[in-house]
Design an enzyme around this catalytic site. Sequence first.
Site, short mmCIF file in Angstrom:
data_model
loop_
_atom_site.label_atom_id
_atom_site.label_comp_id
_atom_site.label_asym_id
_atom_site.label_seq_id
_atom_site.Cartn_x
_atom_site.Cartn_y
_atom_site.Cartn_z
CB ALA A 16 -0.93 -0.04 1.21
CE LYS A 180 0.11 7.28 11.50
NZ LYS A 180 0.77 6.69 10.36
CG ASN A 184 0.47 3.90 14.00
OD1 ASN A 184 1.61 4.31 13.88
ND2 ASN A 184 -0.41 3.98 13.03
CB SER A 249 -1.79 -1.18 7.58
OG SER A 249 -1.05 -0.65 8.65
CG LEU A 260 -1.97 -8.92 13.76
CD1 LEU A 260 -2.97 -8.76 14.92
CD2 LEU A 260 -2.60 -8.50 12.45
N1 LIG Z 1 -1.35 1.19 4.66
C1 LIG Z 1 -1.44 2.32 5.34
O1 LIG Z 1 -2.42 3.05 5.23
C2 LIG Z 1 -0.31 2.76 6.24
C3 LIG Z 1 -0.33 4.09 6.72
C4 LIG Z 1 0.74 4.53 7.49
C5 LIG Z 1 1.78 3.67 7.79
N2 LIG Z 1 1.75 2.38 7.34
C6 LIG Z 1 2.88 1.52 7.69
O2 LIG Z 1 3.67 1.36 6.53
C7 LIG Z 1 4.32 0.07 6.56
C8 LIG Z 1 3.95 -0.69 5.28
O3 LIG Z 1 2.55 -0.96 5.34
P1 LIG Z 1 1.68 -1.35 4.07
O4 LIG Z 1 0.26 -1.15 4.49
O5 LIG Z 1 2.18 -0.68 2.85
O6 LIG Z 1 1.99 -2.91 3.99
P2 LIG Z 1 1.68 -3.92 2.78
O7 LIG Z 1 0.60 -3.37 1.92
O8 LIG Z 1 1.49 -5.26 3.39
O9 LIG Z 1 3.03 -3.89 1.95
C9 LIG Z 1 4.20 -4.59 2.29
C10 LIG Z 1 4.87 -4.99 1.00
O10 LIG Z 1 6.12 -5.59 1.32
C11 LIG Z 1 6.24 -6.77 0.56
N3 LIG Z 1 7.14 -7.71 1.20
C12 LIG Z 1 6.92 -8.51 2.26
N4 LIG Z 1 8.00 -9.22 2.56
C13 LIG Z 1 8.95 -8.87 1.66
C14 LIG Z 1 10.29 -9.28 1.42
N5 LIG Z 1 10.87 -10.22 2.17
N6 LIG Z 1 10.96 -8.71 0.41
C15 LIG Z 1 10.39 -7.77 -0.36
N7 LIG Z 1 9.11 -7.35 -0.20
C16 LIG Z 1 8.41 -7.90 0.80
C17 LIG Z 1 4.84 -7.30 0.49
O11 LIG Z 1 4.74 -8.29 -0.51
P3 LIG Z 1 3.39 -9.10 -0.85
O12 LIG Z 1 2.77 -8.29 -1.92
O13 LIG Z 1 3.87 -10.43 -1.26
O14 LIG Z 1 2.57 -9.12 0.44
C18 LIG Z 1 4.08 -6.02 0.19
O15 LIG Z 1 4.13 -5.70 -1.17
C19 LIG Z 1 3.83 -0.61 7.84
O16 LIG Z 1 4.75 -0.36 8.88
C20 LIG Z 1 2.52 0.11 8.15
O17 LIG Z 1 2.20 0.10 9.53
C21 LIG Z 1 0.74 1.91 6.56
#
Ligand SMILES: NC(=O)c1ccc[n+]([C@@H]2O[C@H](COP(=O)([O-])OP(=O)(O)OC[C@H]3O[C@@H](n4cnc5c(N)ncnc54)[C@H](OP(=O)(O)O)[C@@H]3O)[C@@H](O)[C@H]2O)c1
Length: 298
Positions: A16, A180, A184, A249, A260
């Site tokens: 994301a 932040k 969270n 998330s 988680l």
């Molecule tokens: N989403 C939000 O709204 C939001 C807002 C603020 C902060 N955050 C924070 O931002 C961070 C990322 O969150 P997200 O929501 O973007 O998570 P996400 O959608 O789950 O994205 C994580 C990505 O990393 C990939 N990945 C996992 N293991 C890997 C590896 N070994 N090598 C390379 N890539 C790998 C995943 O692959 P797959 O596609 O195979 O799963 C996925 O594409 C977290 O700490 C979250 O708390 C998120």
Amino acid sequence: MTMSETPTVALIGPGAIGTTVAAALHEAGRTPTICGRSARENLELRFDGGHIVVPGPVRADPKEMKNTFDLVFLAVKSTQIEASAPWLSALCGEKTVVCVLQNGVEQKELVARYVPGSPVLPSVVWFPAQREPDASVWLRAKARLTLPDTPQTEVVLAALRDTRCSVDVAADFRSVAWRKLLQNAVAGLMVLAGRRAGMFSRADVTALALAYLRECLGVARAEDATLGDEVPQEIVDAFHRAPADLGTSILADRQAGHPLEWDSRNAVVQRCGRARGIPTPISDLVVPLLAAASDGPG
Ligand SMILES: NC(=O)c1ccc[n+]([C@@H]2O[C@H](COP(=O)([O-])OP(=O)(O)OC[C@H]3O[C@@H](n4cnc5c(N)ncnc54)[C@H](OP(=O)(O)O)[C@@H]3O)[C@@H](O)[C@H]2O)c1
């Protein structure tokens, strides 16, 4: 790299947040090298009024990488850092700046051990983005990051200059990051209820959220964050204003049955509280339940 040049950029974790930043870079003509867990042809970001397709490929084998980069964005979950270590080794040299796009206040410590010698920059990610069933990502607000004021921050500013992802630089980054984190931590209650932001309109949930936030605030201040008494109410007010269907998330991970980020988003408050002799009775209830929801057994 001199400041007038465009840095070379790689991004690990095209989920994301990673897709949002990759799309912002691509739109400005600075398409990053994209590294993920599964190979894909491209990435797609949707937002109010448009969409951006970022050409891939998403690379899935660190051994194929021949060059290091000026800047590496790490956008995997905090639970996935260790598994991303081969990417970090392949992409980073000693001049590479690693900018961590994650929630939490321990980003630097968690990542630095995998990139000895490379400067690690933490960030605060302010925008909600969610992965959709068709594999696109839905960006639900303006993309915005906050970074600490360090010499290495320049390379991130250069990469994201004039893109749809704005970057603020905070003199007191620690306080911004803890604020932040409070947001969270309380969003973790959505996992325990299995509900989205609308649940905060309940008076009983509001009262619980405020009590939990005040506990977190006490710990944040002990950790040298400068945050006022009004912060818990401001965070709850923001949940009241949010669309009722806005998730978080950690809730998306729960619903998908994934591990988680309970340690970096919730247990950190309990850990820091214990280290400083501050009681954390609400964390003591919330953290084991989140941990069990994440990791079982059962
Ligand atoms: N989403 C939000 O709204 C939001 C807002 C603020 C902060 N955050 C924070 O931002 C961070 C990322 O969150 P997200 O929501 O973007 O998570 P996400 O959608 O789950 O994205 C994580 C990505 O990393 C990939 N990945 C996992 N293991 C890997 C590896 N070994 N090598 C390379 N890539 C790998 C995943 O692959 P797959 O596609 O195979 O799963 C996925 O594409 C977290 O700490 C979250 O708390 C998120």
